[in-house]
Design a protein around this motif. Structure first.
Motif, PDB file in Angstrom:
ATOM      1  N   ILE A   1      64.793  32.270  37.675  1.00 48.73           N
ATOM      2  CA  ILE A   1      64.808  32.607  39.097  1.00 48.73           C
ATOM      3  C   ILE A   1      66.117  33.303  39.467  1.00 48.73           C
ATOM      4  O   ILE A   1      66.126  34.272  40.241  1.00 48.73           O
TER       5      ILE A   1
ATOM      6  N   TRP B   1      58.125  24.235  51.827  1.00 47.08           N
ATOM      7  CA  TRP B   1      59.455  24.164  51.238  1.00 47.08           C
ATOM      8  C   TRP B   1      60.199  22.866  51.539  1.00 47.08           C
ATOM      9  O   TRP B   1      60.738  22.232  50.618  1.00 47.08           O
TER      10      TRP B   1
ATOM     11  N   LEU C   1      65.124  30.761  47.343  1.00 48.88           N
ATOM     12  CA  LEU C   1      65.062  30.866  45.885  1.00 48.88           C
ATOM     13  C   LEU C   1      66.387  30.463  45.251  1.00 48.88           C
ATOM     14  O   LEU C   1      66.411  29.767  44.228  1.00 48.88           O
TER      15      LEU C   1
ATOM     16  N   ILE D   1      66.526  37.001  41.213  1.00 48.65           N
ATOM     17  CA  ILE D   1      67.301  37.304  42.414  1.00 48.65           C
ATOM     18  C   ILE D   1      68.238  38.481  42.163  1.00 48.65           C
ATOM     19  O   ILE D   1      68.375  39.382  43.004  1.00 48.65           O
TER      20      ILE D   1
ATOM     21  N   ALA E   1      58.183  30.205  43.161  1.00 45.91           N
ATOM     22  CA  ALA E   1      58.581  31.536  42.685  1.00 45.91           C
ATOM     23  C   ALA E   1      57.438  32.541  42.789  1.00 45.91           C
ATOM     24  O   ALA E   1      57.676  33.750  42.877  1.00 45.91           O
TER      25      ALA E   1
END
Length: 210
Positions: free
Chosen positions: A164, A108, A142, A168, A132
């Motif tokens: 995305i 990340w 996210l 969520i 994702a």
């Protein structure tokens, strides 16, 4: 006893594989690189690293994909370099996808930096889809990723970010932290309802209805 094809790609010995990779002939190099997935990492990675040195971008792309399957520290370092330095967006996108396979916790920070620095839509979309797909990714990560994406000038990147946000909202849990993240995602969707790209608006509707 295993037959030769199950040991080496296309039944080639290591020297023949090496010769095919450096031949400059896609008809020879690409099958050899793809076939390296059949080998163990310690055998495959040095040859995939050789593929990353080739002039043809497709050879470098396939090598990145292979390094995402045959993972070790040398592969990680090579992918990191490809992500930041390769001249072709296709290769950088494939490197991003491969790095994500090493796990969100490690990948990340690097992928976030790349998303900010590399304005090629293909690279950014690859980062969006690769992260994702990671089941262990935190909702907060996210959300940050999606917020960066919906601020993009490219419609395809904004679509990815919008999708995305919808995820969520749909996946929100009962705890207060996730509720807060979900509300931020919902507000993000609401703010995109007048987006000039109809694909983004469609993704907004799907997210809010979900």
């Amino acid at each position: 006893m295993a037959d030769q094809d199950s040991v080496n790609p296309a039944g080639l010995n290591p020297e023949q594989i090496r010769e095919a990779i450096v031949s400059g002939d896609p008809a020879r190099a690409l099958p050899a690189l793809v076939g390296l997935r059949r080998l163990e990492a310690e055998q495959a990675v040095p040859l995939l690293l050789l593929g990353l040195e080739q002039e043809q971008f497709i050879a470098r792309s396939i090598s990145c994909a292979g390094l995402g399957v045959k993972r070790n520290e040398a592969g990680w370092q090579a992918l990191t370099t490809a992500l930041s330095a390769d001249e072709d967006a296709n290769v950088r996108a494939e490197a991003a996808n491969a790095l994500a396979s090493y796990g969100v916790e490690r990948a990340w920070p690097l992928l976030r930096q790349s998303f900010v620095a590399d304005d090629q839509w293909l690279v950014r979309c690859s980062i969006l889809s690769a992260l994702a797909e990671q089941a262990e990714i935190e909702p907060g990560v996210l959300l940050e990723l999606a917020q960066m994406a919906i601020a993009d000038t490219d419609g395809s990147v904004r679509v990815g970010g919008t999708e995305i946000l919808g995820r969520i909202v749909r996946d929100a849990g009962a705890n207060s932290e996730q509720t807060e993240i979900s509300e931020a995602a919902r507000q993000g969707l609401i703010g995109l309802q007048q987006d000039p790209d109809h694909r983004v608006v469609a993704a907004v509707l799907n997210g809010l209805q979900g």
